[in-house]
Enzyme design. Sequence first.
Site, PDB file in Angstrom:
ATOM      1  N   HIS A  85       1.770   3.920  -2.862  1.00  0.00           N
ATOM      2  CA  HIS A  85       1.635   5.857  -3.198  1.00  0.00           C
ATOM      3  C   HIS A  85       3.699   6.177  -4.149  1.00  0.00           C
ATOM      4  O   HIS A  85       3.837   7.322  -4.186  1.00  0.00           O
ATOM      5  CB  HIS A  85       2.040   6.303  -1.895  1.00  0.00           C
ATOM      6  N   HIS A  99       0.303  -1.490   0.127  1.00  0.00           N
ATOM      7  CA  HIS A  99       0.022   0.047   0.040  1.00  0.00           C
ATOM      8  C   HIS A  99       0.904   1.016  -0.201  1.00  0.00           C
ATOM      9  O   HIS A  99       0.435   1.608  -1.023  1.00  0.00           O
ATOM     10  CB  HIS A  99      -0.698  -0.103   1.012  1.00  0.00           C
ATOM     11  N   GLU A 100       1.446   1.044   0.623  1.00  0.00           N
ATOM     12  CA  GLU A 100       2.826   2.498   1.441  1.00  0.00           C
ATOM     13  C   GLU A 100       3.685   2.720   0.056  1.00  0.00           C
ATOM     14  O   GLU A 100       3.763   3.673  -0.977  1.00  0.00           O
ATOM     15  CB  GLU A 100       3.192   2.412   2.240  1.00  0.00           C
TER      16      GLU A 100
END
Length: 168
Positions: free
Chosen positions: A81, A77-78
Amino acid sequence: MAIDSLLRQADQQTRALLHQAEKQFGMRCPLSNIHFDLKGKAAGMVVFKPGRKPYIRFNPAILMRNRDKFLSQTLPHEVAHLVARRLHGAKIRPHGQEWQAVMRFFGADPVRCHNYAMDGVQPRKMRLFAYRCGCRQHQLSAIRHNRILKGQTYLCRHCGKSLNPDFA
């Protein structure tokens, strides 16, 4: 598994995901560091500061309690980004189609928020600041308070007047 070993594993896996994306998309994605210092209910975050390499912060308490899901969902998820912003620029929506495409590339479910069991995790205690407009008192976070100190203006949604410190 010992905390040091788990943090090392999370660090290595984060860097491996980043390397995988760089190879796939033919670009460099600079990252200054990975920190395990996040507290509260946020599992992870990427910090972008102008003129500096971005860095990733993870919550070690949530990692310890949700090891497998954290490694398979929060890490990608990170990193997604970071990769989506590098590929498409800073104006993309944080969890928009660009980010979702990178999540799918990593084989992770493109969901915006985690659903970890949070019992026992202490929420962050954020200081609030009293502000007043023409019609009521408002409680602003330290983030908004600091932005006001730097010159940003916030308006009341009800009366439209600017918010000013309430020294009462």
